[in-house]
Structure formats: structure tokens, C-alpha cells
Design a protein around this motif. Structure first.
Motif, short mmCIF file in Angstrom:
data_model
loop_
_atom_site.label_atom_id
_atom_site.label_comp_id
_atom_site.label_asym_id
_atom_site.label_seq_id
_atom_site.Cartn_x
_atom_site.Cartn_y
_atom_site.Cartn_z
N SER A 113 0.84 -1.21 0.00
CA SER A 113 0.00 0.00 0.00
C SER A 113 0.87 1.25 0.00
CB SER A 113 -0.92 0.00 1.22
OG SER A 113 -1.81 -1.10 1.20
N ALA A 114 1.95 1.21 0.78
CA ALA A 114 2.87 2.36 0.82
C ALA A 114 3.58 2.53 -0.52
CB ALA A 114 3.89 2.17 1.94
N LYS B 194 2.44 9.08 -6.41
CA LYS B 194 1.43 10.07 -6.04
C LYS B 194 1.97 11.09 -5.05
CE LYS B 194 -2.40 6.80 -6.68
NZ LYS B 194 -3.52 6.09 -6.02
N LEU B 195 2.89 10.67 -4.21
CA LEU B 195 3.45 11.56 -3.20
C LEU B 195 4.70 12.27 -3.69
CD1 LEU B 195 3.49 12.55 -0.20
CD2 LEU B 195 4.97 10.58 0.25
N VAL B 196 5.63 11.51 -4.28
CA VAL B 196 6.93 12.03 -4.63
C VAL B 196 6.86 13.01 -5.80
CG1 VAL B 196 9.21 11.41 -5.53
CG2 VAL B 196 8.19 10.07 -3.69
N THR B 197 6.07 12.68 -6.82
CA THR B 197 6.03 13.53 -8.03
C THR B 197 5.61 14.96 -7.74
OG1 THR B 197 5.59 11.58 -9.41
CG2 THR B 197 5.10 13.74 -10.35
N PRO B 198 4.46 15.20 -7.08
CA PRO B 198 4.08 16.60 -6.83
C PRO B 198 5.05 17.33 -5.91
CG PRO B 198 2.58 15.09 -5.69
CD PRO B 198 3.41 14.26 -6.61
N SER C 244 14.41 14.53 -1.29
CA SER C 244 13.72 14.84 -0.04
C SER C 244 12.33 14.21 -0.01
CB SER C 244 13.61 16.36 0.15
OG SER C 244 14.88 16.96 0.17
N ALA C 245 11.63 14.27 -1.15
CA ALA C 245 10.31 13.66 -1.23
C ALA C 245 10.40 12.15 -1.09
CB ALA C 245 9.64 14.03 -2.56
N THR C 246 11.46 11.56 -1.66
CA THR C 246 11.66 10.12 -1.50
C THR C 246 11.88 9.77 -0.03
OG1 THR C 246 12.61 9.94 -3.72
CG2 THR C 246 13.07 8.14 -2.19
N GLY C 247 12.63 10.63 0.67
CA GLY C 247 12.81 10.41 2.10
C GLY C 247 11.51 10.52 2.87
N LEU C 248 10.66 11.47 2.48
CA LEU C 248 9.35 11.60 3.12
C LEU C 248 8.52 10.34 2.90
CD1 LEU C 248 7.14 13.18 4.56
CD2 LEU C 248 6.54 14.23 2.38
N TRP C 249 8.57 9.82 1.69
CA TRP C 249 7.86 8.56 1.42
C TRP C 249 8.40 7.44 2.30
CZ3 TRP C 249 10.31 4.29 -1.10
CH2 TRP C 249 9.45 3.22 -1.35
#
Length: 346
Positions: free
Chosen positions: A106-107, A113-117, A159-164
């Protein structure tokens, strides 16, 4: 971050070594080279007095530009190793692997959806602030603008990848500790080798991510030249880079602590029936022989002493080790801030 396997296979061969080389050349070396060429040839001698802190902040940012893709890739390798260890030993040791795998999948579906924007928001903020930035930083040609977009997109993407990764850990760890069938023991150094592996790995993830604070001083210095939308983006990224590492470690530590505390209470509760039975018998001590009374008295003392010792055992790792581990995710940002502070006074 890991290069897609079909791309790394097409360019190199050699498994993880090939992926590391490909990742370094594309996501680390390229933006780092663009940054340093731009900084040394155009920016270094043109920084205005009010932004003089950039002389220290921008080289620090360059370190994060270089390290971020490598550290994110290493964290993915560590995650793979953890999953392999759980798949191999988890079912034997009481972990609900089917539920954990569903949560991880699920993650994974949230990744793009999370990293791209989030990755796109960084260069968009740069583009919106370009008119004001041009007056203080050299961005007066197409190649400089393209270089800036490449560098900022890389920072936003990593940074977005780290957030994911943080979100993935937050989704999987609570489920894992809620469904695991483990039993706490006061007489063993660890409740589970897999729990220790997860705990240790999450702490390493936190330390890696805390290095993102290298980029924060530069964001802080230029914020005054940004428009309101870009300032919101900068504030969000700064807060995440500063405190994301602590979240990586502290939040899962809380869930593990609660799990171990729950198991400890279950063990202590199992001592209640024999203690209550002895107390009930001692209430009729007048009907007991001397030997029976002495035997019950010794048994009660032994049970109460054992229960007292077990209750005194912490459900966390030794407090000093816990403090030292969690502190590493805060020391790095503080040290980086001090470097910039003292450097700006010179």
C-alpha cells in the motif's frame, strides 16, 4: 533513490554496484557538477552583503546535493535487506508477514502520487521566485536557469523520497508491533532479533536523513528574496529536513516501547494467579502446619521478588543508548547550524 533496473542494466552490469555507479553519475555527480560550476564561475564573487551567509551555506548545500541520492539509495538497500530477513525468519518468530506485506505494498503504491508533486514543487517555487532572485544571484542565462532547475529538482526528489520512506515506516511499524506474537522476557537481552534489526535500521535511516540539514542554511538565507508561495515551500522542506530524521527513529521507538510494555504486563499478569492462591491459603494460616506455612511464605517471597525484578526491567533499550541514538538525529542539524553561524561571523 535507485535507478530503475532496466536502465542500470542497459548501462552497466554488476547488480548493486552497477546501480550505485549509475545513481552516482546521474543523480549525484551531474547536479553537483552543475552547482559548483555555477557557484565558482558566477555566484561566488557576486553575492550581495545582505546574503553573505551564502558563502558558507551554499557549500554546505552542495554536500547534501552530492550525498542525498547516495544515502537514499543506501536506505533502499537496507530496506530490502530488512524485508528479506523478515520474509526468511518472520513467520517463524511470530511476525504477521502477510499483513506487513500488504501494508508495504500500500505504501509502495503511494510513491509516485506523493513524490512527483513534491519533487515538482521545488523547481516551481524557483521559477516563481526567479524575478526577485535575479537581482541578487546570477541566473541571467538559459543554462543557469536549467542548471538551477536540475539541482532543485534533485533536492526536491530526494527529499520527497525520504518523506515517502518516513510514511512507509509509519504505516508498517505500527501494524507489525500490533500483530506480532512475541513474548517479553526479563531474562533475555532482546525480545526479538528482527525487532532489534528494525530498531537499529530505523535509527540509521534517521541519521542519514538528518544530514538533510546541510541544505537548510541556504534555504533560510534566501527565503527573504522569495515570494510567499515559495516561502511556504521552503519552510515545509526546511522543517522536514530538520526533523524528518528524528521522526524516523522516535516514532517507531514509541511503538516498539508500547509493544514491549504490553508484553511485559502480560507476563506480570500471569504471576497474579499463583500469588493470589498463596495469599488465600495464608489467610487460613491457623489451619496450616508450621512446615506448610514456612513453605508458602518462602514461595510468596520468591514470587513477589521475581515480580518486582521483572517490573523494574525497562521495556526500552538501556536509557543511555536510547538517548544517544535519538540525539544523533538532532546533533547533526544543530552542528550544521553552528558551523554556519560561526562561519558567517568571520
Amino acid at each position: 533513490m535507485t535507478i530503475p533496473k532496466h536502465l542500470s542494466t542497459a548501462l552497466f552490469s554488476g547488480g548493486r554496484t552497477a546501480e550505485r555507479i549509475c545513481n552516482f553519475l546521474i543523480f549525484s555527480l551531474t547536479p553537483t557538477g552543475l552547482f559548483w560550476f555555477w557557484f565558482l564561475t558566477d555566484v561566488r564573487h557576486e553575492i550581495p552583503e545582505k546574503l553573505s551567509d551564502l558563502h558558507i551555506a551554499m557549500p554546505l548545500a552542495a554536500l547534501w546535493i552530492t550525498l542525498a541520492p547516495l544515502l537514499m539509495q543506501q536506505s533502499e538497500y537496507m530496506e530490502r535487506d530488512i524485508i528479506e530477513a523478515f520474509n526468511r525468519e518472520g513467520p517463524i518468530n511470530g511476525w504477521a508477514m502477510a499483513d506487513i506485506q500488504r501494508k508495504l505494498h500500500s505504501a509502495d503504491r503511494l510513491y509516485y502520487k506523493l513524490v512527483t508533486p513534491l519533487a515538482i514543487s521545488a523547481p516551481v517555487a524557483l521559477a516563481l521566485s526567479l524575478p526577485s532572485l535575479r537581482s541578487v544571484i546570477s541566473v541571467d542565462s538559459t543554462w543557469k536557469y536549467v542548471a538551477g532547475v536540475v539541482v532543485i529538482f534533485q533536492v526536491g526528489f530526494t527529499s520527497a523520497t525520504g518523506l515517502w520512506g518516513v510514511i512507509k515506516a509509519m504505516m508498517a511499524v505500527p501494524l507489525a508491533v500490533r500483530t506480532v506474537r512475541l513474548r517479553w522476557s526479563a531474562f533475555r537481552s532482546s525480545i526479538s532479533p528482527l525487532a532489534d534489526l528494525t530498531y537499529s535500521s530505523l535509527q540509521k535511516f534517521g541519521v542519514m536523513f538528518s544530514l538533510g540539514a546541510l541544505f537548510v542554511p541556504a534555504l533560510y538565507v534566501v527565503r527573504i528574496e522569495l515570494n510567499p508561495v515559495a516561502q511556504v515551500v521552503v519552510f515545509t522542506f526546511s522543517a522536514f529536513l530538520l526533523f524528518g530524521g528524528l521522526c524516523f527513529f522516535a516514532v517507531p521507538a514509541i511503538f516498539f516501547s508500547r509493544m514491549m510494555e504490553r508484553h511485559k504486563l502480560e507476563v506480570l499478569d500471569r504471576l497474579a494467579p499463583p500469588i493470589e492462591s498463596i495469599l488465600e491459603k495464608l489467610q487460613r494460616i491457623n489451619t496450616l502446619s508450621t512446615d506448610e506455612a514456612i513453605h508458602l511464605n518462602y514461595s510468596l517471597k520468591a514470587l513477589l521478588q521475581a515480580r518486582s525484578e521483572m517490573a523494574s526491567q525497562s521495556s526500552l533499550p538501556p536509557s543511555f543508548r536510547l538517548l544517544a541514538r535519538s540525539a544523533t538525529t538532532l546533533i547533526l542539524p544543530i552542528a550544521i547550524a553552528l558551523i554556519q553561524l560561526f562561519g558567517s561571523k568571520d
